[in-house]
Design a protein around this motif. Structure first.
Motif, PDB file in Angstrom:
ATOM      1  N   SER A  22       0.833  -1.196   0.000  1.00 15.47           N
ATOM      2  CA  SER A  22       0.000   0.000   0.000  1.00 15.47           C
ATOM      3  C   SER A  22       0.868   1.246   0.000  1.00 15.47           C
ATOM      4  N   ILE A  23       0.327   2.360  -0.517  1.00 13.32           N
ATOM      5  CA  ILE A  23       1.027   3.637  -0.568  1.00 13.32           C
ATOM      6  C   ILE A  23       0.021   4.720  -0.247  1.00 13.32           C
ATOM      7  N   LYS A  27       0.965  10.523  -1.644  1.00 15.68           N
ATOM      8  CA  LYS A  27       2.223  10.145  -2.287  1.00 15.68           C
ATOM      9  C   LYS A  27       1.967   9.501  -3.652  1.00 15.68           C
ATOM     10  N   LEU A  28       0.929   8.688  -3.735  1.00 17.95           N
ATOM     11  CA  LEU A  28       0.585   8.068  -5.015  1.00 17.95           C
ATOM     12  C   LEU A  28       0.211   9.134  -6.037  1.00 17.95           C
ATOM     13  N   ALA A  29      -0.577  10.125  -5.612  1.00 15.50           N
ATOM     14  CA  ALA A  29      -0.971  11.197  -6.522  1.00 15.50           C
ATOM     15  C   ALA A  29       0.249  11.970  -7.019  1.00 15.50           C
ATOM     16  N   MET A  30       1.207  12.222  -6.126  1.00 11.55           N
ATOM     17  CA  MET A  30       2.412  12.951  -6.533  1.00 11.55           C
ATOM     18  C   MET A  30       3.248  12.126  -7.494  1.00 11.55           C
ATOM     19  N   TRP A  31       3.369  10.823  -7.239  1.00 12.07           N
ATOM     20  CA  TRP A  31       4.126   9.967  -8.158  1.00 12.07           C
ATOM     21  C   TRP A  31       3.478   9.937  -9.535  1.00 12.07           C
ATOM     22  N   LEU A  32       2.153   9.873  -9.585  1.00 16.55           N
ATOM     23  CA  LEU A  32       1.458   9.886 -10.879  1.00 16.55           C
ATOM     24  C   LEU A  32       1.685  11.211 -11.595  1.00 16.55           C
ATOM     25  N   PHE A  33       1.659  12.304 -10.839  1.00 17.03           N
ATOM     26  CA  PHE A  33       1.922  13.613 -11.439  1.00 17.03           C
ATOM     27  C   PHE A  33       3.352  13.682 -11.975  1.00 17.03           C
ATOM     28  N   ALA A 175       4.756  15.318   8.720  1.00 13.09           N
ATOM     29  CA  ALA A 175       5.978  14.967   7.999  1.00 13.09           C
ATOM     30  C   ALA A 175       5.680  14.323   6.643  1.00 13.09           C
ATOM     31  N   ASP A 176       4.555  13.631   6.542  1.00 11.62           N
ATOM     32  CA  ASP A 176       4.200  13.015   5.260  1.00 11.62           C
ATOM     33  C   ASP A 176       3.984  14.070   4.176  1.00 11.62           C
TER      34      ASP A 176
END
Length: 206
Positions: A22-23, A27-33, A175-176
Motif C-alpha cells: 500500500s502507498i 504520495k501516489l498522486a504525486m508519483w502519478l503527477f 511529515a508526510d
C-alpha cells in the motif's frame, strides 16, 4: 478444537492488515503527477533535439557557464536542504523542519531571480520568441518554452514550500506532507540536470 484449526487461526491472526504494498494517497498522486510531467518534459526536450539537428544556423549564444553553473549549484543544494528538512520533520523537530523548508524556498527564489536576469540579458541582446541576431528564430521559441516551463514548476514549488511549511508549523500538516512536497522538488531538480546539457552546454560559443 483440533490442532489444525488452531494453527489456521494462528496464521489468520498473523496476517497483515491492508495491502502489503500500500502507498498513501497523497504520495501516489504525486508519483502519478511526476510520471506524467516527466513525459511532458521528455517530449519538449525531444522536440528541441529535432529542431536543433534540423537547423543549419542554430545559434550558440552562451559564452560562459558561470551563471548556469551557479544556478545548478543552488538548485542541487536546495535538494539537500529539502532532505534535511524532511529528516527533521521525521524526528519531530518542527522548528528545524520549518527552517530548512524555508531555506529551500529561498534557494528556489534565488534560482528564479538568476534565471529571470539571464532572460533579461538575452532579451537586451535582441532575442525574442520569434527572432534573434544569431540565427534561426526557432532557438528563442524553444529556449523560452523549455526554460519557461521549468521556471513555472520552480515557482509553483516555491509557493508550495511556503504554504506547506507554514501549515506544518501550525500543525495542519505533518511529515508526510513534507515528504510528498520533497518528491516534487527533487523532480524539478532532476529535470534541470537534463536541461543544462541540452539547452546550455551544447550551445556554448566556440
Amino acid at each position: 478444537m483440533s490442532q489444525a484449526d488452531s494453527t489456521l487461526e494462528g496464521h489468520a491472526a498473523g496476517l497483515t492488515v491492508g495491502p502489503a504494498f500500500s502507498i498513501p494517497t497523497k504520495k501516489l498522486a504525486m508519483w502519478l503527477f511526476v510520471i506524467a510531467d516527466t513525459m511532458t518534459f521528455a517530449a519538449c526536450l525531444l522536440a528541441y533535439g529535432f529542431l536543433r539537428n534540423g537547423s543549419a544556423d542554430w545559434p550558440r549564444p552562451f559564452h560562459s557557464i558561470t551563471n548556469v553553473a551557479l544556478m545548478t549549484f543552488i538548485l542541487l543544494s536546495s535538494s539537500l536542504t529539502m532532505l534535511i528538512g524532511l529528516r527533521a520533520a521525521r524526528a519531530r523537530d518542527k522548528a528545524a523542519a520549518f527552517r530548512w523548508t524555508m531555506i529551500t524556498a529561498a534557494a528556489g527564489m534565488l534560482f528564479a531571480l538568476l534565471h529571470v536576469r539571464e532572460w533579461l540579458g538575452l532579451i537586451d541582446e535582441g532575442m525574442t520568441l520569434f527572432k534573434n541576431p544569431w540565427g534561426t528564430g526557432l532557438f528563442g521559441a524553444s529556449f523560452f518554452s523549455i526554460t519557461g516551463l521549468h521556471l513555472t514548476h520552480v515557482t509553483g514549488g516555491i509557493i508550495a514550500l511556503v504554504v506547506v511549511g507554514v501549515r506544518y508549523r501550525g500543525g495542519r500538516y505533518n511529515a508526510d506532507d513534507i515528504e510528498v512536497l520533497g518528491l516534487y522538488w527533487h523532480f524539478v531538480d532532476l529535470v534541470w540536470m537534463f536541461v543544462v546539457p541540452l539547452v546550455y552546454l551544447l550551445n556554448l560559443a566556440h
